[in-house]
Design an enzyme around this catalytic site. Structure first.
Site, PDB file in Angstrom:
ATOM      1  N   GLU A  34      34.192 -19.366  -0.587  1.00 24.53           N
ATOM      2  CA  GLU A  34      33.253 -20.204   0.163  1.00 24.53           C
ATOM      3  C   GLU A  34      33.335 -19.921   1.661  1.00 24.53           C
ATOM      4  O   GLU A  34      34.442 -19.758   2.202  1.00 24.53           O
ATOM      5  CB  GLU A  34      33.561 -21.694  -0.088  1.00 24.53           C
ATOM      6  CG  GLU A  34      33.358 -22.106  -1.540  1.00 24.53           C
ATOM      7  CD  GLU A  34      33.617 -23.597  -1.779  1.00 24.53           C
ATOM      8  OE1 GLU A  34      33.848 -24.349  -0.800  1.00 24.53           O
ATOM      9  OE2 GLU A  34      33.589 -23.994  -2.953  1.00 24.53           O
ATOM     10  N   GLU A  69      24.089 -23.305  -2.209  1.00 27.24           N
ATOM     11  CA  GLU A  69      24.217 -24.587  -2.913  1.00 27.24           C
ATOM     12  C   GLU A  69      23.649 -25.730  -2.083  1.00 27.24           C
ATOM     13  O   GLU A  69      24.016 -25.897  -0.909  1.00 27.24           O
ATOM     14  CB  GLU A  69      25.696 -24.846  -3.240  1.00 27.24           C
ATOM     15  CG  GLU A  69      25.935 -26.208  -3.900  1.00 27.24           C
ATOM     16  CD  GLU A  69      27.284 -26.363  -4.572  1.00 27.24           C
ATOM     17  OE1 GLU A  69      27.996 -25.362  -4.741  1.00 27.24           O
ATOM     18  OE2 GLU A  69      27.618 -27.502  -4.924  1.00 27.24           O
ATOM     19  N   ASP A  83      36.450 -17.768  -9.150  1.00 31.65           N
ATOM     20  CA  ASP A  83      36.297 -18.554  -7.922  1.00 31.65           C
ATOM     21  C   ASP A  83      37.677 -18.728  -7.278  1.00 31.65           C
ATOM     22  O   ASP A  83      38.596 -19.254  -7.923  1.00 31.65           O
ATOM     23  CB  ASP A  83      35.754 -19.940  -8.309  1.00 31.65           C
ATOM     24  CG  ASP A  83      34.759 -20.510  -7.328  1.00 31.65           C
ATOM     25  OD1 ASP A  83      34.450 -19.850  -6.315  1.00 31.65           O
ATOM     26  OD2 ASP A  83      34.259 -21.631  -7.605  1.00 31.65           O
ATOM     27  N   ASP A 122      35.881 -23.116  -9.537  1.00 36.50           N
ATOM     28  CA  ASP A 122      36.932 -24.083  -9.198  1.00 36.50           C
ATOM     29  C   ASP A 122      36.461 -25.502  -9.540  1.00 36.50           C
ATOM     30  O   ASP A 122      37.250 -26.451  -9.481  1.00 36.50           O
ATOM     31  CB  ASP A 122      37.353 -23.963  -7.724  1.00 36.50           C
ATOM     32  CG  ASP A 122      36.235 -24.277  -6.752  1.00 36.50           C
ATOM     33  OD1 ASP A 122      35.048 -24.265  -7.155  1.00 36.50           O
ATOM     34  OD2 ASP A 122      36.548 -24.530  -5.570  1.00 36.50           O
ATOM     35  N   SER A 123      35.176 -25.641  -9.962  1.00 37.21           N
ATOM     36  CA  SER A 123      34.698 -26.896 -10.551  1.00 37.21           C
ATOM     37  C   SER A 123      35.525 -27.263 -11.780  1.00 37.21           C
ATOM     38  O   SER A 123      35.472 -28.411 -12.232  1.00 37.21           O
ATOM     39  CB  SER A 123      33.215 -26.790 -10.913  1.00 37.21           C
ATOM     40  OG  SER A 123      32.970 -25.610 -11.670  1.00 37.21           O
ATOM     41  N   LYS A 168      34.775 -14.917  -6.000  1.00 32.99           N
ATOM     42  CA  LYS A 168      33.858 -15.667  -5.137  1.00 32.99           C
ATOM     43  C   LYS A 168      34.697 -16.497  -4.186  1.00 32.99           C
ATOM     44  O   LYS A 168      35.746 -17.012  -4.571  1.00 32.99           O
ATOM     45  CB  LYS A 168      32.951 -16.575  -5.965  1.00 32.99           C
ATOM     46  CG  LYS A 168      31.974 -17.408  -5.112  1.00 32.99           C
ATOM     47  CD  LYS A 168      30.886 -18.075  -5.925  1.00 32.99           C
ATOM     48  CE  LYS A 168      31.297 -19.381  -6.552  1.00 32.99           C
ATOM     49  NZ  LYS A 168      31.730 -20.396  -5.574  1.00 32.99           N
TER      50      LYS A 168
HETATM   51  N1  LIG Z   1      30.087 -30.953 -12.846  1.00 32.51           N
HETATM   52  C1  LIG Z   1      29.959 -30.413 -11.637  1.00 32.51           C
HETATM   53  N2  LIG Z   1      28.761 -29.878 -11.280  1.00 32.51           N
HETATM   54  C2  LIG Z   1      28.585 -29.313 -10.056  1.00 32.51           C
HETATM   55  O1  LIG Z   1      27.460 -28.827  -9.782  1.00 32.51           O
HETATM   56  C3  LIG Z   1      29.682 -29.281  -9.163  1.00 32.51           C
HETATM   57  C4  LIG Z   1      30.914 -29.829  -9.587  1.00 32.51           C
HETATM   58  N3  LIG Z   1      31.017 -30.399 -10.814  1.00 32.51           N
HETATM   59  N4  LIG Z   1      32.014 -29.815  -8.797  1.00 32.51           N
HETATM   60  C5  LIG Z   1      31.979 -29.060  -7.569  1.00 32.51           C
HETATM   61  C6  LIG Z   1      30.655 -29.159  -6.936  1.00 32.51           C
HETATM   62  C7  LIG Z   1      30.269 -30.524  -6.424  1.00 32.51           C
HETATM   63  N5  LIG Z   1      28.847 -30.466  -6.517  1.00 32.51           N
HETATM   64  C8  LIG Z   1      27.966 -31.499  -6.174  1.00 32.51           C
HETATM   65  C9  LIG Z   1      28.317 -32.805  -6.369  1.00 32.51           C
HETATM   66  C10 LIG Z   1      27.449 -33.821  -6.060  1.00 32.51           C
HETATM   67  C11 LIG Z   1      26.185 -33.527  -5.511  1.00 32.51           C
HETATM   68  C12 LIG Z   1      25.255 -34.656  -5.166  1.00 32.51           C
HETATM   69  O2  LIG Z   1      25.394 -35.729  -5.694  1.00 32.51           O
HETATM   70  N6  LIG Z   1      24.269 -34.423  -4.285  1.00 32.51           N
HETATM   71  C13 LIG Z   1      23.329 -35.442  -3.869  1.00 32.51           C
HETATM   72  C14 LIG Z   1      22.605 -34.942  -2.624  1.00 32.51           C
HETATM   73  C15 LIG Z   1      22.423 -36.065  -1.646  1.00 32.51           C
HETATM   74  C16 LIG Z   1      21.625 -35.628  -0.423  1.00 32.51           C
HETATM   75  O3  LIG Z   1      22.212 -35.118   0.537  1.00 32.51           O
HETATM   76  O4  LIG Z   1      20.379 -35.803  -0.475  1.00 32.51           O
HETATM   77  C17 LIG Z   1      22.278 -35.761  -4.943  1.00 32.51           C
HETATM   78  O5  LIG Z   1      21.849 -36.901  -5.004  1.00 32.51           O
HETATM   79  O6  LIG Z   1      21.879 -34.854  -5.704  1.00 32.51           O
HETATM   80  C18 LIG Z   1      25.835 -32.201  -5.298  1.00 32.51           C
HETATM   81  C19 LIG Z   1      26.726 -31.176  -5.641  1.00 32.51           C
HETATM   82  C20 LIG Z   1      28.410 -29.235  -7.103  1.00 32.51           C
HETATM   83  N7  LIG Z   1      29.570 -28.783  -7.845  1.00 32.51           N
HETATM   84  C1  LIG Z   2      28.714 -24.376  -8.982  1.00 33.34           C
HETATM   85  C2  LIG Z   2      29.346 -23.059  -8.694  1.00 33.34           C
HETATM   86  C3  LIG Z   2      28.565 -22.246  -7.725  1.00 33.34           C
HETATM   87  C4  LIG Z   2      30.789 -23.162  -8.290  1.00 33.34           C
HETATM   88  O1  LIG Z   2      31.223 -22.751  -7.237  1.00 33.34           O
HETATM   89  C5  LIG Z   2      31.730 -23.774  -9.238  1.00 33.34           C
HETATM   90  O2  LIG Z   2      31.365 -24.077 -10.402  1.00 33.34           O
HETATM   91  O3  LIG Z   2      32.893 -23.964  -8.852  1.00 33.34           O
HETATM   92 MG   LIG Z   3      33.209 -23.331  -6.857  1.00 28.96          MG
END
Ligand SMILES: Nc1nc(=O)c2c([nH]1)NC[C@@H]1CN(c3ccc(C(=O)N[C@@H](CCC(=O)O)C(=O)O)cc3)CN21
Ligand SMILES: CC(C)C(=O)C(=O)O
Ligand SMILES: [Mg+2]
Length: 259
Positions: free
Chosen positions: A111, A177, A79, A40-41, A109
């Site tokens: 959540e 995740e 998803d 769903d990304s 899948k």
């Molecule tokens: N392009 C893309 N990649 C992804 O992995 C993804 C998506 N889109 N869309 C749905 C979700 C959103 N996701 C995300 C988006 C942002 C972070 C992020 O910026 N995390 C912080 C963590 C901060 C903390 O709590 O320490 C980081 O700095 O990495 C993580 C997962 C993973 N998924």
């Molecule tokens: C990052 C994976 C696990 C996902 O759920 C997605 O791409 O939507």
């Molecule tokens: Mg997803």
């Protein structure tokens, strides 16, 4: 599915990637990626929304069907988007059976842990393989207050209980995740089904990344992403070279023209 279950016993790690169209599905399938997720990304990387919340079953079905048509060997996982299963068991069955009938996907899948257990049990009973997803579940971004690491401290025990409940309900695997690597390692050794990590360290049975992140197309990525290529650079260079040749009259040349 039998293969990825056997891999855990042999301590063989395996890769999963997202795919959203037939051509990239073919590339990843031919590269030997055993499992493709139509995430769903797509809400963000295909449709340009700033979260996964707005994307619908109707948006994802054509993409999932395209990935199935583009791949020969890979297991394709669909998803379930936000709102298509949280509302109840019958809604979950309706959404999942649409993916199975209209796309040819091999599994779905969804959540969540114990709060979606009735849905997981009903889908499994209906013969639909279910992949779970715990930790940072992006469909709950508004409840989390942002994309933050989950499962630190006390909440780690809750996540382990959720993972065990998903396994008991018949899930065949579970995505973890954005959780501490140590917690993902504990979950992985507590379960007999494979764990698939994304930002969950290197002890999980498998890894998954959004393909545009791992290939270097997405402009901003989380800390857990490694860029294995520079598709943004390659594609930008191709577009600029094409534009220059059109403007300069170099393209099309005689060999690109019909007599
Ligand atoms: N392009 C893309 N990649 C992804 O992995 C993804 C998506 N889109 N869309 C749905 C979700 C959103 N996701 C995300 C988006 C942002 C972070 C992020 O910026 N995390 C912080 C963590 C901060 C903390 O709590 O320490 C980081 O700095 O990495 C993580 C997962 C993973 N998924
Ligand atoms: C990052 C994976 C696990 C996902 O759920 C997605 O791409 O939507
Ligand atoms: Mg997803």
């Amino acid at each position: 599915m039998r293969d990825i279950a056997a891999a855990k016993q042999r301590h063989e790690k395996w890769p999963m990637l997202t795919a959203y169209d037939a051509l990239t599905a073919r590339v990843f399938d031919e590269a030997g990626i055993p499992v493709l997720l139509v995430g769903d990304s797509a809400a963000m990387v295909v449709y340009g929304y700033d979260s996964t919340i707005p994307v619908t079953v109707d948006d994802l079905i054509p993409l999932t069907a395209a990935v199935v048509r583009g791949s020969k060997r890979a297991m394709v996982v669909a998803d379930l988007p936000f709102g298509s299963y949280q509302t109840g068991v019958s809604e979950a069955l309706t959404s999942a059976t649409r993916f199975m009938k209209e796309t040819g996907a091999h599994a779905i899948k969804l959540e969540g842990g114990r709060r979606v257990l009735p849905q997981v049990e009903a889908l499994v009973a209906a013969g639909i393989p279910v992949m779970g997803h715990l930790g940072l579940t992006p469909q709950s971004v508004n409840a989390f207050g942002g994309y933050r690491v989950q499962g630190r401290g006390e909440s780690g025990e809750e996540l382990i209980a959720d993972a065990k409940a998903l396994e008991a309900a018949g899930a065949f695997s579970v995505v973890l995740e954005c959780v501490p690597g140590e917690l993902a390692a504990r979950v992985t050794s507590s379960l007999s089904i494979p764990t698939i990590g994304i930002g969950a360290g290197n002890a999980t049975d498998a890894q998954v990344l959004v393909w545009q992140d791992m290939a270097g197309l997405t402009p901003h990525t989380a800390k857990f992403v490694k860029k294995f290529a520079d598709v943004n650079g390659v594609l930008g260079d191709a577009a600029r070279a094409y534009a220059d040749e059109v403007v300069g009259g170099g393209y099309p040349a005689a060999e690109h023209s019909y007599k």
